[in-house]
Design a protein around this motif. Structure first.
Motif, PDB file in Angstrom:
ATOM      1  N   CYS A   1       0.847  -1.190   0.000  1.00  0.00           N
ATOM      2  CA  CYS A   1       0.000   0.000   0.000  1.00  0.00           C
ATOM      3  C   CYS A   1       0.877   1.232   0.000  1.00  0.00           C
ATOM      4  CB  CYS A   1      -0.895   0.044   1.240  1.00  0.00           C
ATOM      5  SG  CYS A   1      -2.096  -1.302   1.334  1.00  0.00           S
ATOM      6  N   TYR A   2       0.416   2.251  -0.703  1.00  0.00           N
ATOM      7  CA  TYR A   2       1.096   3.525  -0.562  1.00  0.00           C
ATOM      8  C   TYR A   2       0.095   4.634  -0.350  1.00  0.00           C
ATOM      9  CZ  TYR A   2       0.768   4.089  -5.757  1.00  0.00           C
ATOM     10  OH  TYR A   2       0.371   4.172  -7.056  1.00  0.00           O
ATOM     11  N   VAL A   3       0.592   5.670   0.328  1.00  0.00           N
ATOM     12  CA  VAL A   3      -0.177   6.866   0.609  1.00  0.00           C
ATOM     13  C   VAL A   3       0.529   8.014  -0.100  1.00  0.00           C
ATOM     14  CG1 VAL A   3      -1.013   8.443   2.389  1.00  0.00           C
ATOM     15  CG2 VAL A   3      -0.979   5.974   2.818  1.00  0.00           C
ATOM     16  N   VAL A   4      -0.217   8.765  -0.888  1.00  0.00           N
ATOM     17  CA  VAL A   4       0.338   9.864  -1.678  1.00  0.00           C
ATOM     18  C   VAL A   4       0.501  11.098  -0.791  1.00  0.00           C
ATOM     19  CG1 VAL A   4      -0.060  11.363  -3.672  1.00  0.00           C
ATOM     20  CG2 VAL A   4      -0.721   8.947  -3.766  1.00  0.00           C
ATOM     21  N   ASP A   5       1.713  11.659  -0.790  1.00  0.00           N
ATOM     22  CA  ASP A   5       1.982  12.908  -0.062  1.00  0.00           C
ATOM     23  C   ASP A   5       1.890  14.115  -0.987  1.00  0.00           C
ATOM     24  OD1 ASP A   5       2.460  11.558   2.331  1.00  0.00           O
ATOM     25  OD2 ASP A   5       4.616  11.400   1.941  1.00  0.00           O
ATOM     26  N   SER A   6       2.398  13.977  -2.202  1.00  0.00           N
ATOM     27  CA  SER A   6       2.341  15.076  -3.170  1.00  0.00           C
ATOM     28  C   SER A   6       2.087  14.502  -4.548  1.00  0.00           C
ATOM     29  CB  SER A   6       3.635  15.894  -3.156  1.00  0.00           C
ATOM     30  OG  SER A   6       4.712  15.114  -3.623  1.00  0.00           O
ATOM     31  N   ALA A   7       1.406  15.301  -5.393  1.00  0.00           N
ATOM     32  CA  ALA A   7       1.043  14.807  -6.720  1.00  0.00           C
ATOM     33  C   ALA A   7       0.818  15.974  -7.665  1.00  0.00           C
ATOM     34  CB  ALA A   7      -0.224  13.957  -6.648  1.00  0.00           C
ATOM     35  N   SER A   8       1.186  15.766  -8.924  1.00  0.00           N
ATOM     36  CA  SER A   8       0.858  16.751  -9.946  1.00  0.00           C
ATOM     37  C   SER A   8      -0.653  16.716 -10.172  1.00  0.00           C
ATOM     38  CB  SER A   8       1.607  16.443 -11.251  1.00  0.00           C
ATOM     39  OG  SER A   8       1.242  15.165 -11.743  1.00  0.00           O
ATOM     40  N   GLU A   9      -1.156  17.716 -10.830  1.00  0.00           N
ATOM     41  CA  GLU A   9      -2.598  17.822 -11.074  1.00  0.00           C
ATOM     42  C   GLU A   9      -3.154  16.602 -11.811  1.00  0.00           C
ATOM     43  OE1 GLU A   9      -5.080  20.442 -14.141  1.00  0.00           O
ATOM     44  OE2 GLU A   9      -4.094  21.652 -12.590  1.00  0.00           O
ATOM     45  N   ASN A  10      -2.355  16.012 -12.679  1.00  0.00           N
ATOM     46  CA  ASN A  10      -2.836  14.887 -13.476  1.00  0.00           C
ATOM     47  C   ASN A  10      -2.382  13.516 -12.958  1.00  0.00           C
ATOM     48  OD1 ASN A  10      -0.189  15.458 -14.220  1.00  0.00           O
ATOM     49  ND2 ASN A  10      -0.473  14.742 -16.307  1.00  0.00           N
ATOM     50  N   PHE A  11      -1.813  13.472 -11.747  1.00  0.00           N
ATOM     51  CA  PHE A  11      -1.497  12.174 -11.158  1.00  0.00           C
ATOM     52  C   PHE A  11      -2.817  11.498 -10.822  1.00  0.00           C
ATOM     53  CE2 PHE A  11       0.196   9.399  -7.676  1.00  0.00           C
ATOM     54  CZ  PHE A  11       1.128   8.715  -8.436  1.00  0.00           C
ATOM     55  N   TRP A  12      -2.915  10.207 -10.930  1.00  0.00           N
ATOM     56  CA  TRP A  12      -4.203   9.528 -10.818  1.00  0.00           C
ATOM     57  C   TRP A  12      -4.737   9.443  -9.398  1.00  0.00           C
ATOM     58  CZ3 TRP A  12      -4.622   4.441  -8.826  1.00  0.00           C
ATOM     59  CH2 TRP A  12      -3.403   3.852  -8.497  1.00  0.00           C
TER      60      TRP A  12
ATOM     61  N   PRO B   1      -3.211  13.892  -3.153  1.00  0.00           N
ATOM     62  CA  PRO B   1      -2.515  13.786  -1.871  1.00  0.00           C
ATOM     63  C   PRO B   1      -3.471  13.325  -0.774  1.00  0.00           C
ATOM     64  CG  PRO B   1      -1.790  15.753  -3.019  1.00  0.00           C
ATOM     65  CD  PRO B   1      -2.951  15.186  -3.811  1.00  0.00           C
ATOM     66  N   GLY B   2      -2.980  12.397   0.041  1.00  0.00           N
ATOM     67  CA  GLY B   2      -3.788  11.802   1.101  1.00  0.00           C
ATOM     68  C   GLY B   2      -4.439  10.497   0.700  1.00  0.00           C
ATOM     69  N   ALA B   3      -4.533  10.220  -0.605  1.00  0.00           N
ATOM     70  CA  ALA B   3      -5.165   8.983  -1.068  1.00  0.00           C
ATOM     71  C   ALA B   3      -4.270   7.783  -0.781  1.00  0.00           C
ATOM     72  CB  ALA B   3      -5.470   9.067  -2.557  1.00  0.00           C
ATOM     73  N   ARG B   4      -4.909   6.645  -0.558  1.00  0.00           N
ATOM     74  CA  ARG B   4      -4.215   5.381  -0.301  1.00  0.00           C
ATOM     75  C   ARG B   4      -4.574   4.418  -1.424  1.00  0.00           C
ATOM     76  NH1 ARG B   4      -2.337   2.597   4.294  1.00  0.00           N
ATOM     77  NH2 ARG B   4      -2.777   0.351   4.281  1.00  0.00           N
ATOM     78  N   TYR B   5      -3.566   3.674  -1.918  1.00  0.00           N
ATOM     79  CA  TYR B   5      -3.781   2.706  -2.978  1.00  0.00           C
ATOM     80  C   TYR B   5      -3.044   1.430  -2.593  1.00  0.00           C
ATOM     81  CZ  TYR B   5      -3.548   0.470  -7.570  1.00  0.00           C
ATOM     82  OH  TYR B   5      -3.647  -0.424  -8.606  1.00  0.00           O
ATOM     83  N   CYS B   6      -3.712   0.292  -2.729  1.00  0.00           N
ATOM     84  CA  CYS B   6      -3.109  -0.988  -2.363  1.00  0.00           C
ATOM     85  C   CYS B   6      -3.199  -1.968  -3.528  1.00  0.00           C
ATOM     86  CB  CYS B   6      -3.812  -1.588  -1.152  1.00  0.00           C
ATOM     87  SG  CYS B   6      -3.704  -0.590   0.342  1.00  0.00           S
ATOM     88  N   THR B   7      -2.194  -2.827  -3.621  1.00  0.00           N
ATOM     89  CA  THR B   7      -2.173  -3.890  -4.613  1.00  0.00           C
ATOM     90  C   THR B   7      -1.689  -5.160  -3.926  1.00  0.00           C
ATOM     91  OG1 THR B   7       0.133  -3.532  -5.304  1.00  0.00           O
ATOM     92  CG2 THR B   7      -1.574  -2.278  -6.464  1.00  0.00           C
ATOM     93  N   ASP B   8      -1.969  -6.281  -4.545  1.00  0.00           N
ATOM     94  CA  ASP B   8      -1.392  -7.544  -4.097  1.00  0.00           C
ATOM     95  C   ASP B   8      -0.256  -7.888  -5.048  1.00  0.00           C
ATOM     96  OD1 ASP B   8      -3.053  -7.950  -1.909  1.00  0.00           O
ATOM     97  OD2 ASP B   8      -4.591  -8.925  -3.131  1.00  0.00           O
ATOM     98  N   ILE B   9       0.941  -8.062  -4.496  1.00  0.00           N
ATOM     99  CA  ILE B   9       2.086  -8.478  -5.302  1.00  0.00           C
ATOM    100  C   ILE B   9       1.967  -9.986  -5.456  1.00  0.00           C
ATOM    101  CG2 ILE B   9       4.600  -8.476  -5.528  1.00  0.00           C
ATOM    102  CD1 ILE B   9       3.382  -5.638  -5.336  1.00  0.00           C
ATOM    103  N   VAL B  10       1.848 -10.460  -6.685  1.00  0.00           N
ATOM    104  CA  VAL B  10       1.625 -11.891  -6.900  1.00  0.00           C
ATOM    105  C   VAL B  10       2.881 -12.631  -7.329  1.00  0.00           C
ATOM    106  CG1 VAL B  10      -0.855 -11.643  -7.295  1.00  0.00           C
ATOM    107  CG2 VAL B  10       0.707 -11.501  -9.228  1.00  0.00           C
ATOM    108  N   ALA B  11       3.897 -11.902  -7.789  1.00  0.00           N
ATOM    109  CA  ALA B  11       5.171 -12.529  -8.160  1.00  0.00           C
ATOM    110  C   ALA B  11       6.234 -11.441  -8.208  1.00  0.00           C
ATOM    111  CB  ALA B  11       5.065 -13.219  -9.518  1.00  0.00           C
ATOM    112  N   ILE B  12       7.450 -11.814  -7.835  1.00  0.00           N
ATOM    113  CA  ILE B  12       8.565 -10.864  -7.912  1.00  0.00           C
ATOM    114  C   ILE B  12       9.864 -11.654  -8.064  1.00  0.00           C
ATOM    115  CG2 ILE B  12       8.913 -10.700  -5.416  1.00  0.00           C
ATOM    116  CD1 ILE B  12       9.463  -7.648  -5.924  1.00  0.00           C
ATOM    117  N   ASP B  13      10.745 -11.144  -8.888  1.00  0.00           N
ATOM    118  CA  ASP B  13      12.093 -11.683  -8.981  1.00  0.00           C
ATOM    119  C   ASP B  13      13.031 -10.513  -9.266  1.00  0.00           C
ATOM    120  OD1 ASP B  13      12.093 -11.220 -11.817  1.00  0.00           O
ATOM    121  OD2 ASP B  13      11.381 -13.246 -12.208  1.00  0.00           O
ATOM    122  N   ARG B  14      14.239 -10.796  -9.644  1.00  0.00           N
ATOM    123  CA  ARG B  14      15.212  -9.708  -9.851  1.00  0.00           C
ATOM    124  C   ARG B  14      14.862  -8.821 -11.035  1.00  0.00           C
ATOM    125  NH1 ARG B  14      20.885 -12.375 -10.127  1.00  0.00           N
ATOM    126  NH2 ARG B  14      19.742 -13.454 -11.735  1.00  0.00           N
TER     127      ARG B  14
END
Length: 141
Positions: free
Chosen positions: A86-97, A100-113
């Protein structure tokens, strides 16, 4: 079974087991995310967005979305619990999706190098990001 065939079979099983390394969780996954990631464009030759995760829990995102000539930027803090990032946005340009203050979460399903795949919790869509060296980051201005 001949000894050489048995040894070859055991080696193949050991190789398969190491290729199926367990998915990191929590702090281990957070460490695995640290670095620069590219969201490849449709052709796969370039990156339309860059996500950079820092060891101190900060993130930065930048890029240029299709259909919008303006570059975007966002930054904030990220954390991982289990396989959920999860991340919480502290600063954003006008066109960032996200604002600021919004929280977005994802599930990481796979990761490697080289890659990591995540699932959007709301849409269930999956996306693949490619790891890149920091010097390759090209944030449009």
């Amino acid at each position: 079974m001949a000894p050489s065939l048995l040894a070859a079979g055991l080696l193949a099983l050991a190789g398969a087991a190491s290729a199926q390394a367990p998915m990191p969780q929590g702090a281990a996954l957070e460490r695995a995310l640290v670095g620069l990631w590219c969201s490849p464009d449709d052709a796969g030759r370039g990156c339309w967005a860059w996500d950079r995760f820092f060891p101190d829990g900060r993130f930065e995102a930048c890029g240029r979305a299709a259909g919008d000539p303006r570059p975007f930027r966002g930054s904030g803090r990220f954390s991982v619990v289990g396989q959920r990032m999860c991340y919480v946005v502290d600063s954003a340009s006008e066109n960032f999706w996200l604002r600021p203050g919004a929280r977005y979460c994802t599930d990481i399903v796979a990761i490697d190098r080289r890659t990591h795949r995540y699932r959007d919790i709301d849409t269930q869509a999956e996306f693949v990001l490619q790891r890149r060296p920091p010097a390759q980051r090209r944030c449009p201005s």
